[in-house]
Design a protein around this motif. Structure first.
Motif, PDB file in Angstrom:
ATOM      1  N   THR A  27       0.830  -1.206   0.000  1.00 14.86           N
ATOM      2  CA  THR A  27       0.000   0.000   0.000  1.00 14.86           C
ATOM      3  C   THR A  27       0.865   1.257   0.000  1.00 14.86           C
ATOM      4  O   THR A  27       0.676   2.156  -0.830  1.00 14.86           O
ATOM      5  CB  THR A  27      -0.907   0.026   1.253  1.00 14.86           C
ATOM      6  N   LEU A  69      -6.882   6.442   0.721  1.00 20.30           N
ATOM      7  CA  LEU A  69      -6.935   5.363   1.715  1.00 20.30           C
ATOM      8  C   LEU A  69      -8.352   4.835   1.984  1.00 20.30           C
ATOM      9  O   LEU A  69      -8.544   3.613   2.057  1.00 20.30           O
ATOM     10  CB  LEU A  69      -6.235   5.786   3.010  1.00 20.30           C
ATOM     11  N   PRO A  70      -9.383   5.692   2.108  1.00 18.35           N
ATOM     12  CA  PRO A  70     -10.724   5.124   2.311  1.00 18.35           C
ATOM     13  C   PRO A  70     -11.168   4.206   1.172  1.00 18.35           C
ATOM     14  O   PRO A  70     -11.839   3.202   1.408  1.00 18.35           O
ATOM     15  CB  PRO A  70     -11.626   6.366   2.368  1.00 18.35           C
ATOM     16  N   PHE A  71     -10.758   4.551  -0.057  1.00 18.81           N
ATOM     17  CA  PHE A  71     -11.138   3.703  -1.197  1.00 18.81           C
ATOM     18  C   PHE A  71     -10.301   2.423  -1.256  1.00 18.81           C
ATOM     19  O   PHE A  71     -10.677   1.471  -1.920  1.00 18.81           O
ATOM     20  CB  PHE A  71     -10.968   4.485  -2.515  1.00 18.81           C
ATOM     21  N   ILE A  87      -9.521   0.654   1.410  1.00 24.32           N
ATOM     22  CA  ILE A  87      -9.874  -0.269   2.504  1.00 24.32           C
ATOM     23  C   ILE A  87     -10.578  -1.534   1.999  1.00 24.32           C
ATOM     24  O   ILE A  87     -10.158  -2.644   2.353  1.00 24.32           O
ATOM     25  CB  ILE A  87     -10.690   0.454   3.597  1.00 24.32           C
ATOM     26  N   SER A 127      -8.743  -5.089   2.444  1.00 22.66           N
ATOM     27  CA  SER A 127      -9.295  -6.051   3.415  1.00 22.66           C
ATOM     28  C   SER A 127      -9.501  -7.400   2.743  1.00 22.66           C
ATOM     29  O   SER A 127      -9.127  -8.446   3.293  1.00 22.66           O
ATOM     30  CB  SER A 127     -10.644  -5.560   3.935  1.00 22.66           C
TER      31      SER A 127
END
Lengths: 228, 218
Positions: free
Chosen positions: A66, A174-176, A178, A182
């Motif tokens: 990442t 970063l929110p996109f 996740i 995951s």
């Protein structure tokens, strides 16, 4: 614009970006050093009696990828600002989506190179078996990488002309990242634990859907993000 | 060949273009003179399609394929050689770079050197070659003589003369009246986003144009 033209122009942009990177080698070297450093540090700090290598390795692998990808994505459109080459690209009689696709291809090659360095090092430092699950592992890594690089390439174009591009990109991205991260961590964990392949198919499907949705969205939205 | 109709564009409270209309026909070279901040670069960007005007419209016959652009920055990749840069830009126009272009601009011996190793004047010559590589019918030039040495400036003037003689159109924006007047068939003065003068040059020399320019923008 016809698809062959779109793909030809996209390849021209990608080949140019890769040639620029090959000549300078600054980004690839700094990111490769970063990957090695992170894996060495995590390897030194881990306690195998507390958490098993197989449980720890997927998270470390994807954290490393990442941040390496974010470093790479930051430079994707920076090279177009150096001599206002971006204006030249926008002036050219090409579909603007081909610029996006070209950048996406170059970024994927770049991140894949980093992953090619990272996976063997992970196997070496963490003593995890990857060869028995190599093909499914490659599928997980490829699908997750396409997803977050597709979104990252779009956000890189959106933020490059702002004053705080290097700060804004991770904040937006970063929110996109996740969901695909995951799913990738869960799928990698199952594979390294030697669980049946059928247990990872659900994550692979989710990653494929994510890729399709976000690549299509990014291709459609990109022309609007580069308008002055 | 090129038309601008009632162009208006603002950046926040600053009006960069205020009701600008004109047309340029084949064989015409329009030199637009104006001080810094007059809206010259915005005008060129609107003509090129890089900025969508808030009102009015600009049209270039042949669209983006017909436009060649020389701006403040060379739009080149420093790590690539001159030849690689020209090949890349030509590929986006689906052409191959004309072989004689390098010779016309005195770049043959520098063709395989990376752009970062070239002097400012040579880089500007490569930028000119890049703009001409697809044989454009309309040239948009933003301060094109900046950084050029005397030889390169003369070479550019010759190329622009040939471009006009071939029945093509040029719009040149600059704040330097001396360098722009000689090339112009028509002259416009721009102040605060408006054309305050637009007329054929009609034999006027740099001194006369310069005097009228100073009066117009005062």
């Amino acid at each position: 614009m016809r698809s062959p033209d779109l793909l030809r122009h996209a390849w021209a942009v990608a080949a140019k970006d890769l040639l620029v990177e090959f000549r300078s080698r600054t980004a690839i070297l700094s990111v490769a050093v970063f990957v090695v450093l992170v894996l060495v540090v995590f390897n030194s700090a881990r306690d195998p009696t507390a958490v098993s290598n197989v449980d720890l390795a997927p998270s470390i692998l994807w954290v490393t990828f990442t941040f390496a990808a974010i470093l790479a994505l930051n430079r994707a459109f920076q090279i177009e600002l150096e001599n206002q080459a971006l204006e030249g690209l926008l002036l050219a009689p090409i579909d603007r989506s081909s610029i996006y696709l070209g950048k996406l291809i170059a970024n994927l090659v770049f991140v894949a190179t980093i992953e090619l360095i990272g996976v063997p090092l992970l196997a070496l430092f963490f003593n995890v078996q990857v060869l028995p699950f190599l093909l499914p592992l490659i599928a997980v890594i490829a699908l997750a990488t396409v997803g977050f690089v597709a979104v990252g390439t779009l956000f890189s174009a959106m933020t490059v002309r702002t004053r705080f591009a290097e700060l804004l990109l991770p904040v937006l991205l970063l929110p996109f990242m996740i969901p695909p991260l995951s799913w990738a961590v869960l799928a990698t964990g199952r594979l390294l634990a030697g669980r049946p392949l059928s247990e990872t198919l659900g994550w692979l499907n989710m990653l494929a859907v994510y890729d399709f949705v976000f690549v299509v969205l990014a291709v459609l939205l990109f022309p609007a993000t580069v308008n002055e | 060949m090129l038309r601008a109709e009632a162009l208006r564009h603002s950046f926040g409270a600053v009006r960069a273009l205020d009701d600008v209309s004109f047309s340029v026909q084949p064989g015409q070279t329009l030199a637009v003179f104006g001080p810094n901040g007059a809206g010259k670069t915005t005008l060129l960007k609107v003509l090129a399609g890089l900025i969508q005007p808030q009102r009015g419209r600009a049209q270039v016959d042949g669209g983006r394929r017909a436009i060649g652009w020389i701006g403040h920055q060379p739009q080149l990749y420093a790590q690539l050689t001159v030849r690689e840069n020209l090949r890349f830009w030509a590929s986006l126009y689906d052409v191959t770079p004309p072989g004689e272009l390098l010779a016309r601009l005195g770049l043959e011996e520098h063709a395989d050197r990376p752009v970062r190793a070239l002097s400012r004047g040579l880089v500007q010559r490569v930028a000119i070659a890049r703009a001409l590589t697809h044989d454009p019918t309309v040239l948009l030039l933003d301060e094109p003589f900046t950084g050029l040495d005397r030889v390169a400036a003369e070479a550019l003037s010759r190329l622009l003369g040939q471009h006009t003689a071939a029945g093509r159109a040029t719009v040149l924006v600059t704040h330097n009246v001396e360098e722009g007047t000689g090339l112009a068939t028509d002259v416009a003065f721009m102040r605060a986003g408006r054309f305050v003068h637009f007329a054929p040059r009609a034999g006027r020399g740099p001194e006369q144009v310069g005097e009228e320019y100073r009066d117009a923008i005062a």
